[in-house]
Design an enzyme around this catalytic site. Structure first.
Site, mmCIF file in Angstrom:
data_model
loop_
_atom_site.group_PDB
_atom_site.id
_atom_site.type_symbol
_atom_site.label_atom_id
_atom_site.label_comp_id
_atom_site.label_asym_id
_atom_site.label_seq_id
_atom_site.Cartn_x
_atom_site.Cartn_y
_atom_site.Cartn_z
ATOM 1 N N SER A 113 0.829 -1.206 0.000
ATOM 2 C CA SER A 113 0.000 0.000 0.000
ATOM 3 C C SER A 113 0.868 1.263 0.000
ATOM 4 C CB SER A 113 -0.951 -0.038 1.197
ATOM 5 O OG SER A 113 -2.007 0.874 1.038
ATOM 6 N N HIS A 136 -7.161 -6.240 -0.112
ATOM 7 C CA HIS A 136 -6.002 -5.351 -0.019
ATOM 8 C C HIS A 136 -4.886 -5.953 0.833
ATOM 9 C CE1 HIS A 136 -3.903 -1.594 -0.392
ATOM 10 N NE2 HIS A 136 -3.921 -1.354 0.901
#
Length: 279
Positions: A107, A259
């Site tokens: 991320s 994610h």
């Protein structure tokens, strides 16, 4: 019996801020490549706990907590910019004379990895971006200016406190069943530090926009892009745009992941990373 992996934890001061790190070494069959792991926003080295032992069977693995997060210092004088975060990575590599470094960034950590590769390409052998942040603009000037107002800071802190850790975790995973009380506790605990929200306000003020397309086009470092098909935070379209902009990149998509790929698919992730090194 001798354990297969030796590990230790410590702190180092770089750019006048204390950085916590974990260091893992295989006792046999050690590769000369070093994995340096960079976590994402609102996270820490804890998010790599399943991936680390898989990679550390054959490689030196180092995972750091960025300033403001995890067990690193919650400094209110450090400038929380991506440039500074990248410089910390460079200084860490230099301080320990690390060679053949492979950055693994999740991320926000993916954006920091890219910036590090752009600033100091000679230090970085390869990059692995797991749901890597890209194409996000800097906060609007009005938001940045208003963050200096006492009542606005109060509302920002109130918003963070209302943002439920469990709900956030349910958003970032595909397999909801892995979100249990222990996971909620471990991800939520570092956020309770008394200076954590002050650091996040500074990050809001200092964070530059992500690298522009033309800036990424000059990054020759080989990059592996790993994405969960069901990523709701950094969508798969971002991965395809990165694939276009980065000159030397390949994409792997996981059907059953969101994610937090390192939480949901650590074995497959480790396998793909190791295969990437041999290409």
């Amino acid at each position: 019996m001798t354990t297969a992996i030796t590990e230790h934890t410590s702190n180092i001061t770089l750019l006048n801020v204390q950085l916590y790190y974990e260091w893992y070494e295989p006792n046999v069959h050690r590769s000369n490549q070093v994995f340096l792991l960079i976590h994402g926003f609102l996270s820490s080295t804890y998010s790599f706990r399943y991936l680390i032992p898989l990679l550390a069977k054959t490689h030196t693995v180092i995972s750091i907590d960025l300033p403001g997060f995890g067990k690193s210092e919650k400094s209110t004088s450090f400038r929380y910019s991506y440039k500074n975060y990248s410089q910390l990575i460079i200084d860490f590599i230099t301080a320990f004379s690390l060679k053949h470094v492979v950055l693994i960034g999740h991320s926000m950590g993916g954006q920091i990895a890219l910036r590090t590769a752009k600033i100091a390409p000679a230090l970085i052998e390869r990059c692995v971006l797991i749901g890597g942040s890209a194409y996000l603009k800097r906060a609007k000037k009005a938001v940045i200016y208003s963050s200096y107002l006492p009542f606005v800071s109060f509302f920002i802190k109130k918003w963070f406190k209302k943002n439920d850790v469990k709900e956030n975790l349910l958003t970032v995973v595909y397999n909801k069943s892995i979100v249990n009380e222990n996971l909620i506790k471990e991800y939520g605990e570092p956020l309770q530090h008394k200076r954590f929200l002050d650091c996040m306000i500074r990050l809001l003020r200092h964070r530059e926009g992500d690298l522009l397309s033309e800036e990424m086009q000059s990054i020759a470092t080989p990059c592996l892009l790993v994405w969960g098909k069901h990523d709701k935070v950094i969508p798969l379209t971002t991965a395809h745009n990165l694939l276009t902009d980065l000159p030397n990149a390949k994409l792997v998509v996981y059907e059953d992941a969101g994610h937090l790929v390192s939480e949901e698919q650590p074995e497959k992730l480790a396998k793909d990373i190791l295969e990437f090194l041999n290409e």
